[in-house]
Design an enzyme around this catalytic site. Sequence first.
Site, PDB file in Angstrom:
ATOM      1  N   GLU A  53      41.087  49.407  44.878  1.00 51.64           N
ATOM      2  CA  GLU A  53      41.902  50.477  44.274  1.00 51.64           C
ATOM      3  C   GLU A  53      42.389  51.463  45.337  1.00 51.64           C
ATOM      4  OE1 GLU A  53      39.029  51.486  41.273  1.00 51.64           O
ATOM      5  OE2 GLU A  53      39.403  49.535  40.346  1.00 51.64           O
TER       6      GLU A  53
ATOM      7  N   GLY B  89      37.613  44.754  36.769  1.00 54.01           N
ATOM      8  CA  GLY B  89      37.983  45.435  35.533  1.00 54.01           C
ATOM      9  C   GLY B  89      38.772  44.567  34.561  1.00 54.01           C
TER      10      GLY B  89
END
Length: 249
Positions: free
Chosen positions: A99, A172
Amino acid sequence: MRQSLVIANWKLNGNLTLVDAMVDSLAQESQVYMARIVICPPAPYLSALQQKVKAQTGLKLYVGAQNCSEQDSGAFTGEIAPSMLREVGCDYVIIGHSERRSLYAESDTLIAQKVALAQKAGLTPVLCVGESLQQREQGQTINVVTEQIKAVLGSVDLNKLVIAYEPVWAIGTGKTATPEQAQEVHQAIRDFLKAFAAEGEEVPLLYGGSVKADNAEVLFAQQDIDGGLIGGASLDTEQFRAICSAVKG
Ligand code: PGA
């Protein structure tokens, strides 16, 4: 013997209530965990976590941060130096999470600077590497992860490093790498590190990407998987405790 670890990456989630609940949950039942357990909450909660951990007797929990600056001090508004993280009780810092690489444009060069400064401050960096779905489909996986590791090797002490292999397509998404897929990459990383230096054998290699209570045990049982970096499931006290217990050796 390599150190096994289970690291909670709360990302931009959690609060002081979860800090309390998580430590209390892990301290329950005087359970003995085979893995070293590290909690990485958002930076404002690091001190509270450290205080809470100190107040618990019998449970050895470690505190980690999710990011750090590549600068030690100066006019860098909003940044947090590794030495500051160390001062408030951190032992670990996650660096180069996908990320950060994708949403904050962190380059391999910047990540290498962060890793070096973190080690200098006495922190153990948890370097994250991993391929995108497209890179996997093009057969680039091993090449991508070894290049990401190569970028930090010039300035790193392998005795104070953890590497987390996190396929970007598994983070995720609920799509976990199969144990065989994960082991294949871990073995390639292990071989690569050993070819670089003998200490490569001892670097803990963690798997991350949709690890849950029901798939942790089989992943952690793979020969070159020394634990996990856990996102979503680390926000649930029961589930995280089950994942911590899934490390058997
Ligand atoms: P996830 O995240 O467990 O929610 O897939 C893992 C990570 O990003 O470290």
